[in-house]
Design an enzyme around this catalytic site. Sequence first.
Site, short mmCIF file in Angstrom:
data_model
loop_
_atom_site.label_atom_id
_atom_site.label_comp_id
_atom_site.label_asym_id
_atom_site.label_seq_id
_atom_site.Cartn_x
_atom_site.Cartn_y
_atom_site.Cartn_z
N GLY A 342 0.85 -1.18 0.00
CA GLY A 342 0.00 0.00 0.00
C GLY A 342 0.88 1.23 0.00
N HIS A 343 0.52 2.22 -0.80
CA HIS A 343 1.35 3.42 -0.90
C HIS A 343 0.48 4.61 -1.28
CE1 HIS A 343 4.75 6.03 -1.86
NE2 HIS A 343 4.11 6.35 -2.98
N MET A 410 -1.98 -3.08 -3.21
CA MET A 410 -3.26 -3.32 -2.55
C MET A 410 -3.98 -2.06 -2.11
SD MET A 410 -3.95 -6.45 -2.67
CE MET A 410 -3.27 -8.10 -2.83
N GLU A 411 -3.27 -0.96 -2.03
CA GLU A 411 -3.90 0.33 -1.69
C GLU A 411 -3.12 1.44 -2.35
OE1 GLU A 411 -4.96 1.43 2.33
OE2 GLU A 411 -4.96 -0.67 2.95
N ASN A 412 -3.81 2.26 -3.13
CA ASN A 412 -3.22 3.49 -3.65
C ASN A 412 -4.36 4.40 -4.04
OD1 ASN A 412 -2.13 4.81 -6.63
ND2 ASN A 412 -0.97 5.22 -4.78
#
Length: 567
Positions: A342-343, A410-412
């Site tokens: 995730g970033h 998975m997260e951006n």
Amino acid sequence: MKPVRVATLLWMLLLVLRLGAARMGSPEEDSFYYGTFPFGFSWGVGSSAYQTEGAWDQDGKGPSIWDAFTHSGKGKVLGNETADVACDGYHKVQEDITLLRELHINHYRFSLSWPRLLPTGVRAEKVNKKGMKFYSDLIDALLSSNITPIVTLHHWDLPQLLQVKYGGWQNVSMASYFRDYANLCFEAFGDRVKHWITFSDPRAMAEKGYETGHHAPGLKLPGTGLYKAAHHIIKAHAQAWHSYNTTWRSKQQGLVGISLNCDWGEPLDISNPKDIEAAERYLQFCLGWFANPIYAGDYPQVMKDYIGRKSAEQGLEMSRLPVFSPPEKSYIKGTSDFLGLGHFTTRYITERNYPSRQGPSYQNDRDLIELVDPNWPDLGSKWLHSVPWGFRRLLNFAQTQYGNPPIYVMENGASQKFHCTQLCDEWRIQYLKGYINEMLKAIKDGANIKGYTSWSLLDKFEWEKGYSDRYGFYYVEFNDRNKPRYPKASVQYYKKIIIASGFPNPREVESWHQKALETCSINNQMLAAEPLLSHMQMVTEIVVPTVCSLCVLIAAVLVMLLLRRQN
């Protein structure tokens, strides 16, 4: 970044002025790269159970630590908001799957609510059949729409009874309870789910839940609580992976990984070895804290050195960072079939020595300070600036640091503040364009990136920030009890990227931008009409039945009077 004293702010200002405005600009980077992603690349969006489902006490669900945290009434969440209803996703599965189909995504990442499946948190005590059916039906509905489920086992909503009885993640027994819960999920859903995530962003769960107290369960155990919680989370992850590997993998042929969030840390002064070391330390305390045990068997050496030294200076006989035994190191090493990342943003990092006498804390242990460039686009949330080039660097760092693992982003994503209700989220379009293009460059560099999950499908409950930050592709009107969803301009733009699987040519990409913004006026008109529609609905649901009731009552009175006259 935590608030710092005035002296520190003056020190930071002098540092920035000394280095000059030239260095504070973006590092030199390639121009925009036109091209497409590899065949089979998976595009998706994400959500989590507590942030979206609502139905907090319905159909046998037990309380979570976040239910207890938000219900305490102590101002722990902005506006004293709760997620008791949230997006009402529990009752809107088919509606939300329609939105997923509209986006043309390949996968949907969502989390299971541990207390919805196991009200007490313990499998041996009770399994909630209605909760099991809810997720089974959701998985079936996704698959029938050709959408691959990527399922997170734990996204921060620990069963409250495990917190009350055992102290939550401060107790090593959580690892075995989590393994039992994971086994239940593998057994029930593993015939259809082939991508599992054990934990989502465990660093934030440990730091904010057991260090700062900003998140549930709200404990403030500086310099100790977060390390102990993380230690037990890593053990729990390893137990779940081994359980899948020995019992389920041969039958189900799935993958189990973990999702770790980290911003990129760039040395403030690239000619200063101390700043270079500080930036490396930042990444190890952030990403390496969990990734290094999983890929190398132990905590990063720099964490052991710094926390051990500061613990000794504080008069402690042992380091505040727990130790893995040799058998535990062997057991934990290699327990991930892919690396979830995730970033969101980037920080400039410079060294800053914090005296040990200031007391133990995660921030002081790192001996560094985080800075932002005032020229970076500010998206509304104080912590989130758009810095696309940092994404490519983090992906390449993870690729080389952990031995070329398959990577799933998975997260951006990017948030907007609640006071901006326009659906023409052009700034999010620019964020998506920049970050996804840097990911494409990372693949060109050789990074083994398998999929991308944009965060998030809907506006939702944002933890201690309540409903003030909005990450969704779809605007949710939380003041309407029906929680209607409205597409933002970024829906059209992301859909075009997915269909093309990249950026084919400048002319076509520019046309996407224009077409996405053309939808805004229509969608904004729909949103503007919502108060009138809600008023009309209120009239229909309240006034009309009331008038009808009065008419019946009046008719009854008239009949009675007529009968009396006849008598």
